[in-house]
Design a protein around this motif. Structure first.
Motif, PDB file in Angstrom:
ATOM      1  N   PRO A  34       0.826  -1.212   0.000  1.00 39.71           N
ATOM      2  CA  PRO A  34       0.000   0.000   0.000  1.00 39.71           C
ATOM      3  C   PRO A  34       0.860   1.263   0.000  1.00 39.71           C
ATOM      4  O   PRO A  34       1.825   1.367   0.749  1.00 39.71           O
ATOM      5  CB  PRO A  34      -0.793  -0.092   1.296  1.00 39.71           C
ATOM      6  N   LEU A  35       0.508   2.204  -0.881  1.00 36.82           N
ATOM      7  CA  LEU A  35       1.261   3.452  -0.979  1.00 36.82           C
ATOM      8  C   LEU A  35       0.456   4.658  -0.502  1.00 36.82           C
ATOM      9  O   LEU A  35       0.963   5.483   0.258  1.00 36.82           O
ATOM     10  CB  LEU A  35       1.704   3.705  -2.422  1.00 36.82           C
ATOM     11  N   VAL A  36      -0.773   4.778  -1.006  1.00 33.18           N
ATOM     12  CA  VAL A  36      -1.590   5.937  -0.670  1.00 33.18           C
ATOM     13  C   VAL A  36      -3.032   5.530  -0.456  1.00 33.18           C
ATOM     14  O   VAL A  36      -3.499   4.536  -1.005  1.00 33.18           O
ATOM     15  CB  VAL A  36      -1.537   7.038  -1.759  1.00 33.18           C
ATOM     16  N   LYS A  37      -3.731   6.333   0.353  1.00 30.82           N
ATOM     17  CA  LYS A  37      -5.162   6.139   0.560  1.00 30.82           C
ATOM     18  C   LYS A  37      -5.865   7.334  -0.065  1.00 30.82           C
ATOM     19  O   LYS A  37      -5.492   8.483   0.194  1.00 30.82           O
ATOM     20  CB  LYS A  37      -5.471   6.065   2.056  1.00 30.82           C
ATOM     21  N   VAL A  38      -6.866   7.084  -0.882  1.00 27.71           N
ATOM     22  CA  VAL A  38      -7.604   8.144  -1.546  1.00 27.71           C
ATOM     23  C   VAL A  38      -8.970   8.270  -0.877  1.00 27.71           C
ATOM     24  O   VAL A  38      -9.717   7.299  -0.803  1.00 27.71           O
ATOM     25  CB  VAL A  38      -7.767   7.858  -3.056  1.00 27.71           C
TER      26      VAL A  38
END
Length: 80
Positions: A34-38
């Motif tokens: 996981p890199l980013v949460k939108v």
């Protein structure tokens, strides 16, 4: 929560954004990491805080800024 890889996110970005606006946030991952949460930003038409909504419900004494003056001065001057 939905997790999509970068390639799928690029391919389906419009659909993913539409879903995020509806409250379905998602995570973009690279190689399974996981890199980013939108998430959707707060909408502009969200209710704003009502300044003054308690007007007339309470009162502040005229000398309220004098409460504890001697004690506070004593603490700052070294007298306790």
């Amino acid at each position: 929560m939905l997790t999509v890889n970068i390639h799928d996110a690029k391919t389906n970005l419009s659909k993913l954004i539409d879903n995020a606006v509806k409250g379905e946030s998602f995570i973009i991952a690279k190689a399974g990491k996981p890199l980013v949460k939108v998430v959707a930003l707060a909408m502009a038409d969200a209710p704003k805080a009502r300044v003054g909504f308690m007007k007339g419900q309470m009162s502040v004494p005229a000398d309220f800024d004098e409460f504890g003056r001697d004690e506070i001065e004593g603490l700052f001057s070294g007298r306790s």
